[in-house]
Scaffold this active site. Sequence first.
Site: not given
Ligand code: NAD
Length: 311
Positions: A83, A119, A147, A259
């Site tokens: 991305k 997104d 995200a 979501g």
């Molecule tokens: P990512 O790994 O890039 O980012 C996740 C972030 O969350 C990281 O910065 C991590 O440090 C932080 N994190 C994790 N646990 C934490 C906690 N308990 N407290 C605070 N921070 C915490 O992941 P991403 O690509 O951003 O995706 C996240 C989620 O979003 C995916 O798992 C997916 O399920 C969801 N998503 C949904 C859609 C949708 O269309 N609904 C689209 C994209 C992603």
Amino acid sequence: MVSVPGSAPAMRRAVLIGLVGEGVRASLTPPMHELEGARHGMHYVYRPIDLARGEGTDEYVVGLLDWARRLGFDGLNVTYPLKQAVVPLLDGLAPSARSVGAVNTVLFTAQGTVGHNTDVTGFGAAFDDAFTEEARGRLVLVGAGGAGSAVASALSAREIGELVIVDADARRAETLAAGVAELGRAPVRAAGPDDLPALLRGADGVVNATPMGMSAHPGAPFDVALLDDRLFVADIVYRPVETALLRAARERGCRVMSGLGMAMHQAADAFELFTGESADRSAMLADLQDLVSAEGAGTDAEVATPRGRIR
Ligand code: NAD
């Protein structure tokens, strides 16, 4: 096929789209697009293009974009890990992609490749469906990854009191807060997970953009005892639809948003960019609910359906 003398057989419009990234075979985006294409009478083919780990180098992606265009693809969705990496490889960026420095949709145009970020627009549309005026004060976003960046960009462009970004990785939260503060209109700041008890006491809403709650990452992103019924609670995880966070929020009487709305709107926005035709968002949401139910992730219609208007 029987042809009527003197008339050409009706041709269905052909549309070819790909989803490029690692681990994309299980994505529900391809069937969502194909079902919507079929409703429009199109011959709409959407193929996952699964990258092996480490395969998505710049050189590889430049070649892939070139071949996709030459093979007749109308556009591509891109996901992890491309991305952000794809941004400098494109000829142009739409405002949605520029605002967040990431792309999930690539169009092949006469002017070259143009990146969009549905997104950002998809979360914004889901938020507008679900979040009423009185809940637009201080919002806490937990998760500043890919995200979370899209969510922050969408929120900071809206009329909200304040956006506070929390991540377990303090530097990520600070970098994202600084980036969106520059571009958006809402005040934005970063905070740490230890600040959540105080933050949530004074907040109107909280959005989970961490992977916590997914089947592979069970549990909630923070202690659900911090929730009370004043809060609007949104989760962008949608497999399962009712995450541990949303279940706890619903049990405490909070207004909730799953979501599914973001997932549907990002696909609908991409469909409209690819085809120039209006997506039937209600039908796409129903398809997505069916697809998630079919894989046994469990839906709760009450939680799954964004309140109010579906565009
Ligand atoms: P990512 O790994 O890039 O980012 C996740 C972030 O969350 C990281 O910065 C991590 O440090 C932080 N994190 C994790 N646990 C934490 C906690 N308990 N407290 C605070 N921070 C915490 O992941 P991403 O690509 O951003 O995706 C996240 C989620 O979003 C995916 O798992 C997916 O399920 C969801 N998503 C949904 C859609 C949708 O269309 N609904 C689209 C994209 C992603």
